[in-house]
Motif scaffolding. Structure first.
Motif, PDB file in Angstrom:
ATOM      1  N   MET A  87       0.861  -1.161  -0.107  1.00 48.74           N
ATOM      2  CA  MET A  87       0.147  -0.119  -0.019  1.00 48.74           C
ATOM      3  C   MET A  87       0.945   1.057  -0.047  1.00 48.74           C
ATOM      4  O   MET A  87       1.750   1.523   0.832  1.00 48.74           O
ATOM      5  CB  MET A  87      -1.077   0.016   1.281  1.00 48.74           C
ATOM      6  N   ALA A  88       0.625   2.107  -1.052  1.00 48.30           N
ATOM      7  CA  ALA A  88       1.411   3.292  -0.817  1.00 48.30           C
ATOM      8  C   ALA A  88       0.853   4.475   0.020  1.00 48.30           C
ATOM      9  O   ALA A  88      -0.327   4.475   0.264  1.00 48.30           O
ATOM     10  CB  ALA A  88       1.436   3.929  -2.490  1.00 48.30           C
ATOM     11  N   VAL A  89       1.831   5.168   0.778  1.00 46.40           N
ATOM     12  CA  VAL A  89       1.469   6.376   1.440  1.00 46.40           C
ATOM     13  C   VAL A  89       1.911   7.539   1.035  1.00 46.40           C
ATOM     14  O   VAL A  89       3.138   7.563   0.669  1.00 46.40           O
ATOM     15  CB  VAL A  89       1.703   6.232   2.958  1.00 46.40           C
ATOM     16  N   VAL A  90       1.311   8.636   0.745  1.00 47.45           N
ATOM     17  CA  VAL A  90       1.789   9.989   0.286  1.00 47.45           C
ATOM     18  C   VAL A  90       1.459  10.987   1.362  1.00 47.45           C
ATOM     19  O   VAL A  90       0.193  11.292   1.509  1.00 47.45           O
ATOM     20  CB  VAL A  90       1.196  10.159  -1.215  1.00 47.45           C
ATOM     21  N   ILE A  91       2.266  11.654   1.748  1.00 48.24           N
ATOM     22  CA  ILE A  91       2.005  12.604   2.721  1.00 48.24           C
ATOM     23  C   ILE A  91       2.892  13.944   2.077  1.00 48.24           C
ATOM     24  O   ILE A  91       4.031  14.028   1.825  1.00 48.24           O
ATOM     25  CB  ILE A  91       2.556  12.464   3.971  1.00 48.24           C
ATOM     26  N   ASP A  92       1.931  14.945   1.897  1.00 47.10           N
ATOM     27  CA  ASP A  92       2.443  16.275   1.429  1.00 47.10           C
ATOM     28  C   ASP A  92       1.494  17.309   2.223  1.00 47.10           C
ATOM     29  O   ASP A  92       0.638  17.916   1.624  1.00 47.10           O
ATOM     30  CB  ASP A  92       2.317  16.386   0.017  1.00 47.10           C
ATOM     31  N   ILE A  93       2.004  17.823   3.393  1.00 47.91           N
ATOM     32  CA  ILE A  93       1.052  18.558   4.232  1.00 47.91           C
ATOM     33  C   ILE A  93       1.897  19.587   4.902  1.00 47.91           C
ATOM     34  O   ILE A  93       3.108  19.519   5.222  1.00 47.91           O
ATOM     35  CB  ILE A  93       0.393  17.832   5.361  1.00 47.91           C
ATOM     36  N   GLU A  94       1.242  20.847   5.180  1.00 42.04           N
ATOM     37  CA  GLU A  94       1.773  21.791   5.944  1.00 42.04           C
ATOM     38  C   GLU A  94       0.600  22.068   7.277  1.00 42.04           C
ATOM     39  O   GLU A  94      -0.413  22.065   7.221  1.00 42.04           O
ATOM     40  CB  GLU A  94       1.908  23.161   5.387  1.00 42.04           C
ATOM     41  N   LYS A  95       1.266  22.265   8.603  1.00 42.54           N
ATOM     42  CA  LYS A  95       0.328  22.826   9.736  1.00 42.54           C
ATOM     43  C   LYS A  95       1.144  23.702  10.470  1.00 42.54           C
ATOM     44  O   LYS A  95       2.366  23.272  10.711  1.00 42.54           O
ATOM     45  CB  LYS A  95      -0.197  21.336  10.192  1.00 42.54           C
ATOM     46  N   HIS A  96       0.581  24.585  10.992  1.00 46.34           N
ATOM     47  CA  HIS A  96       1.159  25.569  11.793  1.00 46.34           C
ATOM     48  C   HIS A  96       0.272  25.550  13.088  1.00 46.34           C
ATOM     49  O   HIS A  96      -1.032  25.658  13.229  1.00 46.34           O
ATOM     50  CB  HIS A  96       1.252  27.065  11.213  1.00 46.34           C
ATOM     51  N   PHE A  97       1.073  25.535  14.360  1.00 50.21           N
ATOM     52  CA  PHE A  97       0.162  25.322  15.659  1.00 50.21           C
ATOM     53  C   PHE A  97       1.328  25.969  16.742  1.00 50.21           C
ATOM     54  O   PHE A  97       2.468  25.425  16.823  1.00 50.21           O
ATOM     55  CB  PHE A  97      -0.168  24.136  16.026  1.00 50.21           C
ATOM     56  N   ARG A  98       0.808  26.744  17.733  1.00 50.19           N
ATOM     57  CA  ARG A  98       1.516  27.321  18.860  1.00 50.19           C
ATOM     58  C   ARG A  98       3.142  27.608  18.416  1.00 50.19           C
ATOM     59  O   ARG A  98       3.972  27.157  18.948  1.00 50.19           O
ATOM     60  CB  ARG A  98       1.211  26.138  19.939  1.00 50.19           C
ATOM     61  N   GLY A  99       3.303  28.387  17.452  1.00 47.13           N
ATOM     62  CA  GLY A  99       4.660  28.631  17.150  1.00 47.13           C
ATOM     63  C   GLY A  99       5.517  27.590  16.526  1.00 47.13           C
ATOM     64  O   GLY A  99       6.761  27.939  16.053  1.00 47.13           O
TER      65      GLY A  99
END
Length: 350
Positions: free
Chosen positions: A1-13
């Motif tokens: 099973m292929a997993v692709v992660i391409d994310i951005e997240k900003h939290f508490r500095g």
């Protein structure tokens, strides 16, 4: 099973910016505390929502900010084993397991009984989490996760709260469990030993970002980056000056070294793991004369901090030597020199 992660997240500095694609069945994320490992897992599971990006699991898009896709956690068919197991304290074992079931009420009782049997929890149905051992709590958490028949499971530092003996037992049990599990697994850990033991592919993280990824054994043998060498446990590294295609001068150890790998200008450091240095009776190529600065005794090995006595500015190196017995004296058999094998020297980029 292929997993692709391409994310951005900003939290508490803190900023998380993860790009990773893997087709391995057993994946891992290795990094120090606060590097963003658990937040990455929570985004995959749907517990946290990225600010932007895309997550694909097994060819199925579970999150895509551009397309407005954000499947609920229960729709993702992803199981999550929390670091502290997150059992409901006011619920019994059978009630905790039943929480993970997604089928009809008519099937619930028989399925819970089945998972009580599978995870050796029979007789504990009416017990509460506070009445269970750490190993029993982990089995309840596994049963609750697996009764939902996830296509992928996420393990968030599942052994960090266990003592030494119980940790060994639970790691062995987890290895047996993973042999039978047909889906994919992703583990986050700060333990290089756990990463090496459970994962065929690794991503190394620092400060919310991947620094390198690849096959686990290859990353340990050829980390390529100084930060990657540190994360995988290398304690010995020195700045270098290239002498020719096969030799460097280790500026912090005061010695010339022959390398098995061709030396290019992009490399800034050389490293070697303390377990790979070998005793030598006389000086020669790649041999370091010894001066012991400090000795540390562990249960099954001697650890020495050494320096080059012929180089006033020498940085210390770690040498790890297995004990022959608990009575063995630390200076027994210590050689005059150590040989740094060319095949175990790691050329590294800053």
């Amino acid at each position: 099973m292929a997993v692709v992660i391409d994310i951005e997240k900003h939290f508490r500095g803190f900023s998380l910016d993860v790009k990773w694609e893997s087709s391995s069945r057993t994946m891992g994320i290795l990094g120090a505390s606060g590097s963003g490992k658990s937040m990455t897992l929570r985004c995959i599971a749907g517990i946290e929502k990225p600010d932007s990006g895309k997550i694909v699991v097994g060819g199925r898009t579970v999150f895509d900010s551009g397309q407005g896709i954000d499947l609920r956690p229960q729709e993702r068919r992803i199981g999550y084993l929390f670091q502290n197991y997150a059992l409901f304290p006011s619920m019994t074992v059978q009630e905790n397991i039943g929480c993970g079931f997604r089928g009809s009420r008519q099937e619930l009782e028989s399925r819970v009984k089945d998972y009580l049997r599978r995870y050796q929890l029979e007789g504990l149905e009416k017990h509460y989490p506070s009445q269970l051992s750490g190993g029993q709590q982990q089995r309840v958490a596994l049963a609750r996760m697996m009764i939902g028949e996830p296509e992928m499971i996420l393990l968030d530092e599942p052994f960090s709260a266990l003592d030494g003996y119980l940790k060994d037992v639970m790691q062995r049990d987890m290895q047996e469990f993973l042999k039978e599990y047909t889906g994919d697994m992703m583990l986050v850990t700060h333990s290089r030993d756990e990463a090496y033991k459970f994962c065929t592919e690794l991503m190394l993280m620092r400060d919310g970002r991947p620094i390198i990824s690849g096959g686990t054994k290859d990353l340990f043998e050829h980390p390529r980056l100084l930060d990657a060498a540190r994360l995988t446990g290398c304690k010995n590294y020195s700045r270098i000056e290239k002498l020719d295609d096969d030799h460097v001068y280790a500026l912090d150890w005061g010695m010339k070294l022959r390398t098995a790998e061709k030396v290019s200008r992009e490399y800034t450091h050389v490293g070697i793991r303390g377990h790979w240095m070998r005793p030598a009776e006389e000086e020669g190529d790649n041999c370091l004369p010894l001066e012991i600065v400090e000795y540390i005794e562990t249960t099954f090995e001697h650890q020495y901090l050494l320096r080059n006595p012929r180089f006033a500015q020498s940085e210390s190196l770690w040498w790890m030597r297995p004990k022959a017995s608990f009575e063995e004296l630390p200076d027994a058999g210590v050689p005059p020199c150590l040989f740094l094998p060319p095949e175990h020297l790691m050329l590294l980029k800053q």
